[in-house]
Scaffold this motif. Structure first.
Motif, PDB file in Angstrom:
ATOM      1  N   SER A  33      29.478  25.478  65.412  1.00 13.37           N
ATOM      2  CA  SER A  33      30.544  24.514  65.146  1.00 13.37           C
ATOM      3  C   SER A  33      31.842  25.087  65.696  1.00 13.37           C
ATOM      4  CB  SER A  33      30.675  24.230  63.646  1.00 13.37           C
ATOM      5  OG  SER A  33      30.997  25.410  62.935  1.00 13.37           O
ATOM      6  N   SER A  34      32.776  24.218  66.072  1.00  9.45           N
ATOM      7  CA  SER A  34      34.041  24.690  66.619  1.00  9.45           C
ATOM      8  C   SER A  34      35.167  23.732  66.249  1.00  9.45           C
ATOM      9  CB  SER A  34      33.956  24.855  68.150  1.00  9.45           C
ATOM     10  OG  SER A  34      33.693  23.618  68.777  1.00  9.45           O
ATOM     11  N   PHE A  35      36.379  24.183  66.528  1.00 11.95           N
ATOM     12  CA  PHE A  35      37.596  23.508  66.094  1.00 11.95           C
ATOM     13  C   PHE A  35      38.581  23.547  67.250  1.00 11.95           C
ATOM     14  CE2 PHE A  35      41.847  24.877  64.778  1.00 11.95           C
ATOM     15  CZ  PHE A  35      42.281  23.875  63.921  1.00 11.95           C
ATOM     16  N   ASN A  36      39.171  22.409  67.610  1.00 20.62           N
ATOM     17  CA  ASN A  36      40.131  22.340  68.713  1.00 20.62           C
ATOM     18  C   ASN A  36      41.401  21.681  68.206  1.00 20.62           C
ATOM     19  OD1 ASN A  36      41.272  22.456  71.275  1.00 20.62           O
ATOM     20  ND2 ASN A  36      40.425  20.466  71.863  1.00 20.62           N
ATOM     21  N   ALA A  37      42.482  22.462  68.103  1.00 22.37           N
ATOM     22  CA  ALA A  37      43.737  21.947  67.561  1.00 22.37           C
ATOM     23  C   ALA A  37      44.465  21.094  68.595  1.00 22.37           C
ATOM     24  CB  ALA A  37      44.628  23.110  67.136  1.00 22.37           C
ATOM     25  N   PRO A  38      45.131  20.008  68.185  1.00 20.63           N
ATOM     26  CA  PRO A  38      45.945  19.232  69.119  1.00 20.63           C
ATOM     27  C   PRO A  38      47.137  20.050  69.612  1.00 20.63           C
ATOM     28  CG  PRO A  38      46.286  18.480  66.864  1.00 20.63           C
ATOM     29  CD  PRO A  38      45.144  19.450  66.825  1.00 20.63           C
ATOM     30  N   THR A  39      47.571  19.768  70.833  1.00 19.57           N
ATOM     31  CA  THR A  39      48.706  20.481  71.404  1.00 19.57           C
ATOM     32  C   THR A  39      50.012  19.930  70.841  1.00 19.57           C
ATOM     33  OG1 THR A  39      48.961  18.967  73.278  1.00 19.57           O
ATOM     34  CG2 THR A  39      47.400  20.798  73.539  1.00 19.57           C
ATOM     35  N   VAL A  40      51.088  20.684  71.056  1.00 16.47           N
ATOM     36  CA  VAL A  40      52.411  20.224  70.628  1.00 16.47           C
ATOM     37  C   VAL A  40      52.744  18.895  71.291  1.00 16.47           C
ATOM     38  CG1 VAL A  40      54.880  20.736  70.769  1.00 16.47           C
ATOM     39  CG2 VAL A  40      53.269  22.526  70.091  1.00 16.47           C
ATOM     40  N   TYR A  41      52.425  18.761  72.577  1.00 17.37           N
ATOM     41  CA  TYR A  41      52.735  17.511  73.282  1.00 17.37           C
ATOM     42  C   TYR A  41      51.934  16.344  72.707  1.00 17.37           C
ATOM     43  CZ  TYR A  41      53.446  14.138  77.022  1.00 17.37           C
ATOM     44  OH  TYR A  41      53.770  13.006  77.722  1.00 17.37           O
ATOM     45  N   GLN A  42      50.649  16.548  72.442  1.00 19.09           N
ATOM     46  CA  GLN A  42      49.831  15.473  71.888  1.00 19.09           C
ATOM     47  C   GLN A  42      50.351  15.009  70.529  1.00 19.09           C
ATOM     48  OE1 GLN A  42      46.062  17.507  72.009  1.00 19.09           O
ATOM     49  NE2 GLN A  42      45.450  16.569  73.951  1.00 19.09           N
ATOM     50  N   LEU A  43      50.924  15.922  69.779  1.00 13.78           N
ATOM     51  CA  LEU A  43      51.444  15.573  68.466  1.00 13.78           C
ATOM     52  C   LEU A  43      52.827  14.930  68.527  1.00 13.78           C
ATOM     53  CD1 LEU A  43      50.402  18.797  66.518  1.00 13.78           C
ATOM     54  CD2 LEU A  43      49.625  16.487  65.963  1.00 13.78           C
ATOM     55  N   PHE A  44      53.718  15.491  69.345  1.00  9.94           N
ATOM     56  CA  PHE A  44      55.134  15.160  69.205  1.00  9.94           C
ATOM     57  C   PHE A  44      55.774  14.534  70.431  1.00  9.94           C
ATOM     58  CE2 PHE A  44      54.895  19.021  66.265  1.00  9.94           C
ATOM     59  CZ  PHE A  44      54.553  18.231  65.184  1.00  9.94           C
ATOM     60  N   SER A  45      55.014  14.205  71.466  1.00  9.51           N
ATOM     61  CA  SER A  45      55.591  13.493  72.601  1.00  9.51           C
ATOM     62  C   SER A  45      56.286  12.224  72.114  1.00  9.51           C
ATOM     63  CB  SER A  45      54.500  13.129  73.609  1.00  9.51           C
ATOM     64  OG  SER A  45      54.947  12.116  74.500  1.00  9.51           O
ATOM     65  N   ALA A  46      57.540  12.005  72.551  1.00  4.51           N
ATOM     66  CA  ALA A  46      58.300  10.843  72.087  1.00  4.51           C
ATOM     67  C   ALA A  46      57.639   9.534  72.499  1.00  4.51           C
ATOM     68  CB  ALA A  46      59.725  10.915  72.646  1.00  4.51           C
ATOM     69  N   GLN A  47      56.918   9.539  73.631  1.00  4.27           N
ATOM     70  CA  GLN A  47      56.320   8.306  74.143  1.00  4.27           C
ATOM     71  C   GLN A  47      54.834   8.187  73.814  1.00  4.27           C
ATOM     72  OE1 GLN A  47      57.211   7.609  78.240  1.00  4.27           O
ATOM     73  NE2 GLN A  47      56.369   5.555  78.265  1.00  4.27           N
ATOM     74  N   TYR A  48      54.091   9.290  73.888  1.00 10.09           N
ATOM     75  CA  TYR A  48      52.642   9.220  73.762  1.00 10.09           C
ATOM     76  C   TYR A  48      52.093   9.973  72.552  1.00 10.09           C
ATOM     77  CZ  TYR A  48      53.448   8.037  78.664  1.00 10.09           C
ATOM     78  OH  TYR A  48      53.923   7.474  79.813  1.00 10.09           O
ATOM     79  N   GLY A  49      52.924  10.737  71.858  1.00  8.91           N
ATOM     80  CA  GLY A  49      52.450  11.592  70.789  1.00  8.91           C
ATOM     81  C   GLY A  49      52.035  10.832  69.542  1.00  8.91           C
ATOM     82  N   ASN A  50      51.239  11.524  68.729  1.00  9.22           N
ATOM     83  CA  ASN A  50      50.756  10.961  67.472  1.00  9.22           C
ATOM     84  C   ASN A  50      50.764  12.076  66.424  1.00  9.22           C
ATOM     85  OD1 ASN A  50      49.408   9.845  65.317  1.00  9.22           O
ATOM     86  ND2 ASN A  50      47.610   9.213  66.474  1.00  9.22           N
ATOM     87  N   PRO A  51      51.774  12.109  65.543  1.00 10.49           N
ATOM     88  CA  PRO A  51      51.856  13.194  64.552  1.00 10.49           C
ATOM     89  C   PRO A  51      50.713  13.177  63.544  1.00 10.49           C
ATOM     90  CG  PRO A  51      53.493  11.499  64.085  1.00 10.49           C
ATOM     91  CD  PRO A  51      52.899  11.158  65.419  1.00 10.49           C
ATOM     92  N   ASN A  52      49.928  12.086  63.520  1.00  5.06           N
ATOM     93  CA  ASN A  52      48.797  11.984  62.589  1.00  5.06           C
ATOM     94  C   ASN A  52      47.478  12.422  63.220  1.00  5.06           C
ATOM     95  OD1 ASN A  52      50.416  10.849  60.473  1.00  5.06           O
ATOM     96  ND2 ASN A  52      50.383   8.901  61.591  1.00  5.06           N
ATOM     97  N   LEU A  53      47.542  12.995  64.434  1.00  5.55           N
ATOM     98  CA  LEU A  53      46.320  13.458  65.089  1.00  5.55           C
ATOM     99  C   LEU A  53      45.596  14.498  64.238  1.00  5.55           C
ATOM    100  CD1 LEU A  53      46.937  14.083  68.901  1.00  5.55           C
ATOM    101  CD2 LEU A  53      45.359  12.466  67.858  1.00  5.55           C
ATOM    102  N   LYS A  54      44.276  14.368  64.202  1.00  2.00           N
ATOM    103  CA  LYS A  54      43.441  15.352  63.527  1.00  2.00           C
ATOM    104  C   LYS A  54      42.853  16.317  64.569  1.00  2.00           C
ATOM    105  CE  LYS A  54      41.981  11.856  60.171  1.00  2.00           C
ATOM    106  NZ  LYS A  54      40.816  11.099  59.634  1.00  2.00           N
ATOM    107  N   PRO A  55      42.548  17.540  64.198  1.00  2.00           N
ATOM    108  CA  PRO A  55      41.861  18.450  65.124  1.00  2.00           C
ATOM    109  C   PRO A  55      40.458  17.944  65.447  1.00  2.00           C
ATOM    110  CG  PRO A  55      42.792  19.637  63.260  1.00  2.00           C
ATOM    111  CD  PRO A  55      42.864  18.186  62.918  1.00  2.00           C
ATOM    112  N   GLU A  56      40.006  18.242  66.656  1.00  2.00           N
ATOM    113  CA  GLU A  56      38.624  17.935  67.018  1.00  2.00           C
ATOM    114  C   GLU A  56      37.669  18.867  66.287  1.00  2.00           C
ATOM    115  OE1 GLU A  56      39.325  16.529  71.677  1.00  2.00           O
ATOM    116  OE2 GLU A  56      38.260  18.384  71.204  1.00  2.00           O
ATOM    117  N   GLN A  57      36.553  18.315  65.826  1.00  2.00           N
ATOM    118  CA  GLN A  57      35.499  19.113  65.218  1.00  2.00           C
ATOM    119  C   GLN A  57      34.226  18.898  66.037  1.00  2.00           C
ATOM    120  OE1 GLN A  57      36.064  21.070  62.608  1.00  2.00           O
ATOM    121  NE2 GLN A  57      38.037  20.301  61.861  1.00  2.00           N
ATOM    122  N   LEU A  58      33.499  19.977  66.302  1.00  2.00           N
ATOM    123  CA  LEU A  58      32.306  19.902  67.143  1.00  2.00           C
ATOM    124  C   LEU A  58      31.133  20.590  66.454  1.00  2.00           C
ATOM    125  CD1 LEU A  58      30.758  19.421  69.821  1.00  2.00           C
ATOM    126  CD2 LEU A  58      31.737  21.577  70.643  1.00  2.00           C
TER     127      LEU A  58
END
Length: 362
Positions: free
Chosen positions: A157-182
Motif C-alpha cells: 500500500s502507498s500514499f501520495n500527498a497532493p502538491t502545494v499547487y494542487q491544493l492552493f492554486s488560485a485558479q485550479y487548486g482544491n483545498p479539499n483534496l485528499k491524498p491518493e491511496q494505493l
C-alpha cells in the motif's frame, strides 16, 4: 559504523529551484491554440525551496536477515505566479519507517511499514491549512526454484500527498483534496544466467481518491476508485560487447466510476537502450516510446481528446578522466520531436548537457 552490526547514516540535502517562462514575439500578446490575451512577460515565475533530513539505521542480524529503521523530514516552500493564477504554500512531511529482509534457503521475505504525517499551510489564506496521517506497508515473498529461475509476489500500500499547487492554486487548486491511496499486488517470474536477466511481472493497482484535473470549472479533484491492470517485461543482456536493456509495459488504466480510460495514462509504453564500454569511454543510445493517451479537451473541460503517441531518441557518453573524476555528455530528443503530455504544453526539444562530476573514493 556504531557497532559491527549497526550502521547509521544521516543525510541532509537541500534544493532551490527558480524558473521564468517568457513568450517570444510581441511581449504584450500571448497567442495559444484557443484564445488571445494581452499578458506581459515574464508570463510564469516559480520558486521552490526544499530541505530533506534522512536518518537510516541498518542492523545486521546475521543468518536471520537484516532490519532497517529510520525517520525523514521533508519541507517544501513553493511560490508560483502566472496571469490569473498563483500559489503560495508550505508543506512538511514527517515520516517514520522500518523494515525486515530475510533469506532462508530458497525463500526470501520482505516486510516494511511506514507512517507519514503531512501538514500543509496556504500562505495566501489562514483558513486553508490541512493535515493528514497515513500508514502504509509492504509484504513480499520470493522463491528460488533453481539457480536461474525465481518467482515472487508482493502486496503493498502507498500514499501520495497532493502538491502545494494542487491544493492552493488560485485558479485550479482544491483545498479539499485528499491524498491518493494505493493498494497493489504484483507477481513475477525471473530468469537470470551469466550476464542476462529477464523478468515478467503482472500487476493490479487499485487507487482510492486518485488525483486528476478535469471538470467545469477545471480544477483538481479526486476519483473515488480507479484500477490499473497490466504486465511488464524487462530484459538486460550483453551481446557482442554491447549492453542491451529492454522494457515494455502493457496496461489497462480504468476510471471505475465512468468505465473509461484514465486521463493522461497510456495503455503501452517502453524503451530500448544499447551501450558499449570502450576503454575509458561509455557510449550509447536510447529510444523512449509511448502510445496515445486521453487528455482534457481545451475547448470543453468536461470532454477528452486523444493525445498522439510519440518516440524520442537520446544519446549519451561518459569519459573517466581519473579515479574520482568523470565527464558526461547527454543529448536529449535528438531529432527535436514535438510531443506533449498535456494539450498545449510542449515538452523540451533538442538539448545537449555536459556534466563534470567528482566522486571521491576511499
Amino acid at each position: 559504523q556504531i557497532t559491527d552490526n549497526w550502521l547509521s547514516n544521516l543525510v541532509v540535502s537541500g534544493t532551490k529551484m527558480s524558473s521564468v517562462t517568457n513568450y517570444s514575439g510581441d511581449p504584450q500578446y500571448i497567442i495559444n491554440s484557443w484564445y488571445v490575451s494581452s499578458f506581459s512577460n515574464p508570463f510564469v515565475t516559480a520558486n521552490t525551496n526544499q530541505m530533506d533530513y534522512l536518518w537510516t539505521n541498518d542492523f545486521d542480524l546475521g543468518k536471520v536477515g537484516s532490519v532497517l529503521a529510520g525517520a525523514e523530514v521533508n519541507t517544501l516552500a513553493s511560490n508560483y505566479s502566472a496571469p490569473g493564477d498563483s500559489s503560495l504554500g508550505n508543506r512538511q512531511i514527517t515520516s517514520f519507517f522500518g523494515g525486515y529482509t530475510g533469506k532462508f534457503d530458497s525463500l526470501g521475505i520482505q516486510a516494511n511499514v511506514r507512517n507519514d504525517q503531512m501538514s500543509v499551510k496556504n500562505r495566501s489564506s489562514q483558513n486553508s491549512n490541512s493535515s493528514v496521517n497515513a500508514t502504509t506497508g509492504l509484504f513480499g515473498l520470493s522463491y528460488q526454484l533453481n539457480p536461474q529461475w525465481k518467482v515472487a509476489g508482493v502486496l503493498s500500500s502507498s500514499f501520495n500527498a497532493p502538491t502545494v499547487y494542487q491544493l492552493f492554486s488560485a485558479q485550479y487548486g482544491n483545498p479539499n483534496l485528499k491524498p491518493e491511496q494505493l493498494q497493489s499486488f504484483e507477481t513475477s517470474i525471473q530468469y537470470a544466467y551469466e550476464d542476462s536477466l529477464v523478468r515478467l511481472a503482472g500487476y493490479q493497482n487499485r487507487y482510492t481518491d486518485l488525483i486528476i484535473a478535469s471538470g467545469t470549472p477545471y480544477q483538481y479533484g479526486n476519483i473515488n476508485k480507479a484500477t490499473i491492470t497490466g504486465a511488464e517485461l524487462s530484459a538486460n543482456t550483453r551481446f557482442m560487447g554491447n549492453l542491451i536493456k529492454l522494457a515494455l509495459t502493457l496496461q489497462d488504466p480504468i476510471n471505475d466510476e465512468t468505465k473509461t480510460q484514465l486521463i493522461s495514462r497510456s495503455k503501452e509504453f517502453g524503451s530500448i537502450e544499447i551501450s558499449r564500454q570502450i576503454d575509458k569511454f561509455n557510449v550509447g543510445g536510447q529510444v523512449l516510446g509511448s502510445g496515445a493517451r486521453p487528455v482534457i479537451s481545451p475547448t470543453d473541460f468536461s470532454q477528452t481528446i486523444s493525445m498522439p503517441g510519440y518516440a524520442i531518441v537520446n544519446l549519451f557518453a561518459s569519459y573517466k578522466i581519473e579515479k574520482d573524476w568523470n565527464a558526461q555528455l547527454r543529448v536529449e530528443n535528438l531529432f527535436n520531436t514535438n510531443y506533449q503530455f498535456w494539450y498545449g504544453y510542449n515538452n523540451p526539444g533538442f538539448g545537449a548537457y555536459l556534466t563534470l562530476s567528482y566522486s571521491p573514493k576511499n
